[in-house]
Structure formats: structure tokens, C-alpha cells
Write a protein that holds these residues in place. Structure first.
Motif, PDB file in Angstrom:
ATOM      1  N   THR A 179       0.846  -1.194   0.000  1.00 30.02           N
ATOM      2  CA  THR A 179       0.000   0.000   0.000  1.00 30.02           C
ATOM      3  C   THR A 179       0.877   1.237   0.000  1.00 30.02           C
ATOM      4  O   THR A 179       2.013   1.218   0.472  1.00 30.02           O
ATOM      5  N   VAL A 180       0.349   2.354  -0.536  1.00 28.68           N
ATOM      6  CA  VAL A 180       1.095   3.604  -0.618  1.00 28.68           C
ATOM      7  C   VAL A 180       0.341   4.683   0.143  1.00 28.68           C
ATOM      8  O   VAL A 180      -0.750   5.071  -0.270  1.00 28.68           O
ATOM      9  N   PRO A 181       0.906   5.188   1.292  1.00 30.53           N
ATOM     10  CA  PRO A 181       2.079   4.622   1.949  1.00 30.53           C
ATOM     11  C   PRO A 181       1.743   3.274   2.581  1.00 30.53           C
ATOM     12  O   PRO A 181       0.578   2.912   2.679  1.00 30.53           O
ATOM     13  N   GLN A 182       2.776   2.574   3.031  1.00 31.12           N
ATOM     14  CA  GLN A 182       2.581   1.227   3.543  1.00 31.12           C
ATOM     15  C   GLN A 182       1.846   1.232   4.879  1.00 31.12           C
ATOM     16  O   GLN A 182       2.133   2.049   5.753  1.00 31.12           O
ATOM     17  N   ARG A 183       0.893   0.335   5.001  1.00 28.48           N
ATOM     18  CA  ARG A 183       0.250   0.098   6.294  1.00 28.48           C
ATOM     19  C   ARG A 183       1.039  -1.008   6.989  1.00 28.48           C
ATOM     20  O   ARG A 183       1.334  -2.034   6.379  1.00 28.48           O
ATOM     21  N   TRP A 184       1.369  -0.806   8.266  1.00 28.73           N
ATOM     22  CA  TRP A 184       2.295  -1.703   8.957  1.00 28.73           C
ATOM     23  C   TRP A 184       1.596  -2.549  10.001  1.00 28.73           C
ATOM     24  O   TRP A 184       0.689  -2.088  10.703  1.00 28.73           O
ATOM     25  N   ALA A 185       2.040  -3.786  10.102  1.00 28.04           N
ATOM     26  CA  ALA A 185       1.514  -4.698  11.117  1.00 28.04           C
ATOM     27  C   ALA A 185       1.970  -4.280  12.512  1.00 28.04           C
ATOM     28  O   ALA A 185       1.298  -4.560  13.507  1.00 28.04           O
ATOM     29  N   ALA A 186       3.111  -3.615  12.581  1.00 25.73           N
ATOM     30  CA  ALA A 186       3.658  -3.067  13.826  1.00 25.73           C
ATOM     31  C   ALA A 186       4.574  -1.927  13.429  1.00 25.73           C
ATOM     32  O   ALA A 186       5.140  -1.941  12.334  1.00 25.73           O
ATOM     33  N   PRO A 187       4.732  -0.922  14.271  1.00 22.30           N
ATOM     34  CA  PRO A 187       5.603   0.200  13.904  1.00 22.30           C
ATOM     35  C   PRO A 187       7.058  -0.237  13.793  1.00 22.30           C
ATOM     36  O   PRO A 187       7.487  -1.206  14.435  1.00 22.30           O
ATOM     37  N   LEU A 188       7.816   0.477  12.985  1.00 22.50           N
ATOM     38  CA  LEU A 188       9.231   0.184  12.843  1.00 22.50           C
ATOM     39  C   LEU A 188      10.024   0.668  14.047  1.00 22.50           C
ATOM     40  O   LEU A 188      11.036   0.077  14.409  1.00 22.50           O
ATOM     41  N   PHE A 189       9.588   1.781  14.622  1.00 28.33           N
ATOM     42  CA  PHE A 189      10.319   2.278  15.779  1.00 28.33           C
ATOM     43  C   PHE A 189       9.402   3.065  16.709  1.00 28.33           C
ATOM     44  O   PHE A 189       8.271   3.420  16.349  1.00 28.33           O
ATOM     45  N   ALA A 190       9.912   3.283  17.908  1.00 28.71           N
ATOM     46  CA  ALA A 190       9.165   4.025  18.920  1.00 28.71           C
ATOM     47  C   ALA A 190      10.077   5.047  19.570  1.00 28.71           C
ATOM     48  O   ALA A 190      11.288   4.840  19.683  1.00 28.71           O
ATOM     49  N   VAL A 191       9.492   6.165  19.965  1.00 25.55           N
ATOM     50  CA  VAL A 191      10.176   7.135  20.820  1.00 25.55           C
ATOM     51  C   VAL A 191       9.548   7.002  22.199  1.00 25.55           C
ATOM     52  O   VAL A 191       8.333   7.096  22.346  1.00 25.55           O
TER      53      VAL A 191
END
Length: 552
Positions: A179-191
Motif C-alpha cells: 500500500t502507498v504509503p505502507q500500512r504496517w503490522a507493527a511500527p518500525l520504531f518508537a520514541v
């Protein structure tokens, strides 16, 4: 509480996501108001040439870009539909099923992706392992292009957090498709805003940090459990911020838990607490990157902004300790506003001279105590000039540059050579055409989609600049459930619901506008970003109505 939608996997049957300004915050004190969503644009013209929003449109901007040599076709790089051949494969159903299979958790074992990458050209791998993963290794040989085996192994196979990112990406494409933008199963990173406690009193603090911690902050056991949950979801990176994270006695134990899971951990600090001993402990706990905030190259200006004399010298001394520590990279963070806008070139040179590997530009956004200095925000034209400056330094190769302004993505896209640096999100950049393709799917602003914020009390929010939008609390629900089941999920993932010029922007999939800035000014997540030059007419309306200098 909000009724859960049919078909959701939430076990409790209800969301605990909500819009809430905590009692200790400036937003609560000034009765800041937020709505669920902005109404759709009334304009019938749904094209990037629409003149309603700014004095220059994204269509004009793209047409006027002169960033390639005459023999190159600029449309190849500015066309949002530009494809890499791999994209065609990733859209096939059997490939999606395959990605799901090789990224699946296996009891007592790593995923197939992890084992295949780690064994790639590994002289210590058994013959059975090499034979087992021979098809994947041959595919890697085909796709790595001119990258040497040694470089690939060093940057990917041996880089556990990068491997984790591949697993997360495979799972996301498997579940949602490309998908554009990509929908993620989990976030790539966290703050992770690790604590509310801070030794300073900065004027622009988005966290409303004070000298004391909140009584309701997570315990060490709760923090360690959360790290385990994030590891289970293959989160690749966590940036620890504050408050001042180095004040907390829990920081080192939590960093060591990240190290055990192979999560890339970085620390964002004001630098005043850094000593040779502490930076050594950070390095031993697996930290590779320490980011120190500096508001000015002039000590007296920095100290006035931070609320205490002598802080500039203490911060710079802390930077030197980081540079001198083997295994640590230094980044310098600068929140840019009217008070230091003219200093950006000097700060970039200062960072180079200091030995920093990166300058991190933080978009000033009126949240937290920043609500009291809204009239110090940059104009859209100043922000455009700032991003042009950052792009030039990025392309020069003198220093790395990252920015929380998602517009840097389209500035790079239109203002860099084809093999130049491309901002892929506010977490990093890459080079060449492949980086441009990656940027399209990472999609600029990743609030609540590629990244989330963890608050000291366990609230999960879409972004550090959106503390009022609570996705859920880890004391009530598991992280996976919170990320996937909250009332803001669709609004943050679907750019078809944006308003103002963000709705029609030529660069919508590379930028998307800053959702926190839209929320701060309009009280609506899907509103247009008034900090962008393509929305300059809306910025002028805000200034004329005094909404840009008053709470709404």
C-alpha cells in the motif's frame, strides 16, 4: 471509552483510545480543544494544480524542479507511480503468502528470514543450513546489485535491528499487501518519553517536563515487560527521550533488555548529565547513537531558552564525552524557531566541527509549553528555505541530516540528483533510486503508522507531538492490540481523508504533511499542514485570525 468495531481482535471488547489532555499539561490549563476529524475539502478540483491553498502548488513545484542533468528525465523521479521491478512481485498473492510464511514466528526458533540473512555467506554456517537457504541466498545475490558481500553482511546480516525491520516489512506486506504509503503490522520504531522528570525548564518542551517525576510512571518491571512486548512485534528501533532519560535509574536496565533482543537503542538527552562514566555505560548497554539538544551556537541564547545559566557549556562538554567514547555516534538536535532560524548554517558547521555524524532538525510544533510561544513558529516560506538548506548539506556529504518535517522527503525528491541522498522518513535517509522507492512506502509522516510514542505513564500515542491522542495504555492492553485497535488507526493510515492541499499534493505519498502540526493548529489529525508552502494561504488565514498565536 469507545465501542470496538466489528471483527476486531480486541479481547476486552472496548477501546481505551481517546482524546485527552492530562491535567499537568499546558493544553489542559488553556483548555485546548480537539475534534475527531476535519471536514472534507469543499473544492471540486481534485488536482495538484489546485490554486486554493497556496501561492505555489505542488504541481508547479514539480514542474519547475531542475535537479537532474539534461539527459535525465525528471518525470521518472517525480512521478509518484514510478515502480521498481520488485514492487510487481510483491503485489502477487503467492509472494504475499511466502512472505507470511518466512516471517512467521516459530516456537523456540528465529524466523526463516532471520536465519537466512544471518547465514548468508557465513563461513561458520553449517552445510545443511547453507543448502536449506540456498534459494534465498541466490535471491539476495541477485538483488544486492553492486553492494559487496562483505558490505551486505556488515550492514544487514550482522545488523540485528535491520533484520528485524525486514521481518516487520515482510509481515506487513503479507497482511495488508503493498500500500502507498505502507500500512504496517507493527511500527518500525518508537520514541519513549522515559520520564517526566528533567533538570531543565525549556520554553518549548513538548512534554511539559518538570523537575519531579509523575507518581503514575511505569515501574521498572512494567518497562521491561513492555520491551519484551515490543520485541515480540519485531520493533527495530527505540529512541529514549524525556524529560531527561539519563536521570532515571531504570534507563540502563531497560537498555540492556533492548540489547538482549537486538533492538537498536538511542538516547536523546540535553547532554548536561553526560560524564565519561555514563557514556561508557551507555555504550556497554548497546547504545550506538546519542543525540544532544542544542538551541543555539551562542551560549547565552541557549541558556536563556533552557532556563539555567551554564547549560550550553555542560551540553557541549557532554557532546565531547560522546565523541571520545568508542562505539558511540553523536547527533546534535536543534528545534528551529524564529529565535534561532538564522543560526542553522552555523549550527550545521558547529556539528561538523564537533565531530557529530548527524544534525537532527526538529520541527517546532505548538504543543506542551510550546503553546506559549506559537508566534515564534516559522512561516511556510522560512521552513521551505530551511529544508532547502538542510538538503544542500545532506547532498554535500559533510554530515547526515534528519528532520521531523516530512516535507524534507519531497525537497530531496525534487532537489537532489538521481543518485543523491533521499530522506525516507524522519528516521533516516538513503541513496539512489531504491531509496526513492522506499521513501514512497515509508511515506514521510509516520505518526501512528511507522512509529509511535510511549509516554511515562504507559500511554501509547501516535507521536511525541500528539500527547492528547491516546491510542491506549499498556497497563490495560497489550501493545499489539493498542497499535492495531484504536480510533485513530484508519485516519493516520489513509491519506485519502486529508484536507487542504495535502489532499491533492503531488508528493502526498512521500510526505503526507505533519499530522501533529495539523492537529496543533486545527485540532484535527487529517487537516492540512499549515507549515507547508503549498498551504501558505491557510497559514495566512491563521495569522489574520490570530489562531496562529492563540489556543483554539
Amino acid at each position: 471509552m469507545h465501542e470496538i468495531r466489528p471483527g476486531s481482535a480486541n479481547e476486552r471488547g472496548t477501546y481505551d483510545s481517546r482524546t485527552e489532555t492530562a491535567v499537568h499539561t499546558t493544553a489542559h490549563k488553556v483548555s485546548k480543544r480537539y475534534s475527531s476529524a476535519a471536514a472534507a475539502s469543499a473544492s471540486q478540483l481534485k488536482h495538484a494544480s489546485r490554486p486554493d491553498d497556496g501561492y505555489v502548488t505542488s504541481h508547479d513545484f514539480a514542474q519547475q524542479s531542475t535537479f537532474l542533468s539534461p539527459q535525465d528525465d525528471p518525470r521518472r523521479f517525480l512521478d509518484r507511480d514510478f515502480h521498481h521491478p520488485l514492487e510487481n512481485w510483491l503485489r502477487r498473492d503467492f509472494v504475499r503468502r511466502l512472505l507470511g510464511f518466512i516471517s512467521r514466528k516459530r516456537p523456540g526458533r528465529k524466523t526463516i528470514i532471520e536465519e537466512a540473512l544471518e547465514s548468508y555467506h557465513d563461513p561458520n554456517a553449517s552445510w545443511s543450513t547453507r543448502l536449506k537457504y540456498w534459494p534465498i541466498h541466490k535471491f539476495i545475490d541477485r538483488m544486492r546489485g553492486g553492494t559487496s558481500v562483505e558490505t551486505f553482511r556488515e550492514r544487514i546480516s550482522k545488523h540485528t535491528s535491520t533484520v528485524r525491520g525486514f521481518v516487520s516489512t515482510a509481515r506487513s506486506v503479507s497482511e495488508f499487501g503493498l500500500t502507498v504509503p505502507q500500512r504496517w503490522a507493527a511500527p518500525l520504531f518508537a520514541v519513549w518519553n522515559f520520564t517526566q522528570q528533567c533538570n531543565l525548564q525549556c520554553k518549548h518542551c513538548y512534554q511539559d517536563a518538570e523537575h519531579e517525576a509523575l507518581a503514575t510512571e511505569l515501574t521498572l518491571d512494567e518497562k521491561l515487560d513492555l520491551i519484551d512486548q515490543l520485541a515480540d512485534e519485531y520493533i527495530a528501533m527505540i529512541a529514549f527521550a524525556g524529560g531527561e532519560p539519563t536521570i532515571s535509574p531504570d534507563l540502563l536496565p531497560v537498555l540492556r533488555r533492548c540489547q538482549r533482543h537486538g533492538i537498536h537503542a538511542s538516547v536523546a538527552t540535553n547532554g548536561t548529565t553526560l560524564t565519561p562514566r555514563l557514556v561508557g555505560q551507555l555504550a556497554d548497554a548497546g547504545v550506538k547513537y546519542v543525540e544532544v539538544s542544542l538551541d543555539s551556537v551562542h551560549p547565552e541564547k541557549h541558556d536563556a531558552f533552557r532556563g539555567q545559566p551554564g547549560m550550553w557549556h555542560r551540553s557541549v562538554r557532554g557532546m565531547r564525552h560522546v565523541v571520545e567514547q568508542q562505539g558511540l555516534r553523536l547527533g546534535i538536535a536543534m528545534c528551529v524557531h524564529q529565535g534561532n532560524y538564522a543560526e542553522v548554517p552555523d549550527m550545521l558547521q558547529f556539528a561538523v566541527d564537533m565531530g557529530a555524524g548527524c544534525l537532527a532538525h526538529f520541527n517546532f510544533i505548538p504543543v506542551g509549553r510550546g503553546l506559549n510561544m506559537t508566534d515564534d513558529d516559522l512561516t511556510p516560506r522560512q521552513r521551505q528555505e530551511l529544508l532547502d538548506t538542510l538538503n544542500k548539506w545532506m547532498q554535500s556529504g559533510k554530515i547526515g541530516v534528519i528532520s521531523t518535517a516530512p516535507q524534507l522527503g519531497r525537497v530531496c525528491l525534487a532537489g537532489a540528483p538521481g543518485d543523491g541522498r533521499q530522506s525516507c522518513s524522519h528516521a533516516g535517509s538513503g541513496s539512489g533510486i531504491k531509496a526513492r522507492v522506499v521513501a514512497k512506502y515509508l511515506g514521510g509522516c509516520g505518526a501512528g503508522r511507522t512509529y509511535v510514542c510511549v509516554e511515562p505513564t504507559g500511554n501509547i500515542t501516535p507521536c511525541v507531538y500528539m500527547p492528547q491522542r491516546v491510542l491506549g495504555n499498556i497497563r490495560r492492553r497489550r501493545f499489539r492490540d493498542i497499535f492495531r485497535n484504536n480510533e485513530f488507526w484508519d485516519l493516520l493510515c489513509n491519506r485519502g481523508q486529508l484536507t487542504h492541499h495535502c489532499e491533492v499534493c503531488r508528493f502526498k505519498h512521500y510526505c503526507g504533511g505533519c499530522r501533529a502540526r495539523a492537529d496543533a493548529y486545527y485540532g484535527a489529525i487529517n487537516a492540512g499542514d499549515p507549515g507547508c508552502i503549498f498551504n501558505e494561504k491557510h497559514w495566512d488565514d491563521l495569522v489574520e485570525s490570530a489562531a496562529a498565536t492563540e489556543e483554539m
